[in-house]
Motif scaffolding. Sequence first.
Motif, mmCIF file in Angstrom:
data_model
loop_
_atom_site.group_PDB
_atom_site.id
_atom_site.type_symbol
_atom_site.label_atom_id
_atom_site.label_comp_id
_atom_site.label_asym_id
_atom_site.label_seq_id
_atom_site.Cartn_x
_atom_site.Cartn_y
_atom_site.Cartn_z
ATOM 1 N N GLY A 22 -3.064 -0.169 -6.599
ATOM 2 C CA GLY A 22 -2.255 -0.273 -5.913
ATOM 3 C C GLY A 22 -1.310 -1.933 -6.106
ATOM 4 O O GLY A 22 -2.645 -2.715 -6.639
ATOM 5 N N ARG A 54 0.082 0.174 -1.064
ATOM 6 C CA ARG A 54 0.165 1.328 -2.267
ATOM 7 C C ARG A 54 -1.159 2.061 -2.218
ATOM 8 O O ARG A 54 -1.260 3.116 -3.034
ATOM 9 N N ASP A 90 -2.470 3.959 -0.134
ATOM 10 C CA ASP A 90 -1.301 5.355 0.231
ATOM 11 C C ASP A 90 -1.707 6.200 -1.341
ATOM 12 O O ASP A 90 -1.705 7.102 -1.265
ATOM 13 N N HIS A 91 -2.258 5.572 -2.573
ATOM 14 C CA HIS A 91 -3.552 6.275 -3.680
ATOM 15 C C HIS A 91 -3.499 6.874 -3.367
ATOM 16 O O HIS A 91 -4.139 8.127 -3.496
#
Length: 98
Positions: free
Chosen positions: A37, A59, A62-63
């Motif tokens: 991220g 991020r 989330d990835h």
Amino acid sequence: MRRTVEWSIHLHLYEEDGTTRARAVLDTGTRTLTGQGTARCNPEDVDVPEIGDELAAGRAMDHLAGQLMRVADRDLESVGAGAPADRRTAYGWSDAMS
């Protein structure tokens, strides 16, 4: 069947020149997945490092979550089950998602 496992997530944050990069590494004991991220501070905004950390880390996680769901989809397919047509429906816990 009862079972308890512990998975470790290590979150690494790096900041340089207004850009924060995050790497989230999940170790399940049998597999390792890595999420990435990035967050950039707008030159017109006040530089608050914690905000960059939060954005980049979120991020990266989330990835990582997306990768973990794809692994689960492949594992389900390998035992003859398909992924749900509606991603909002959780595997086996559809009532809990309502």
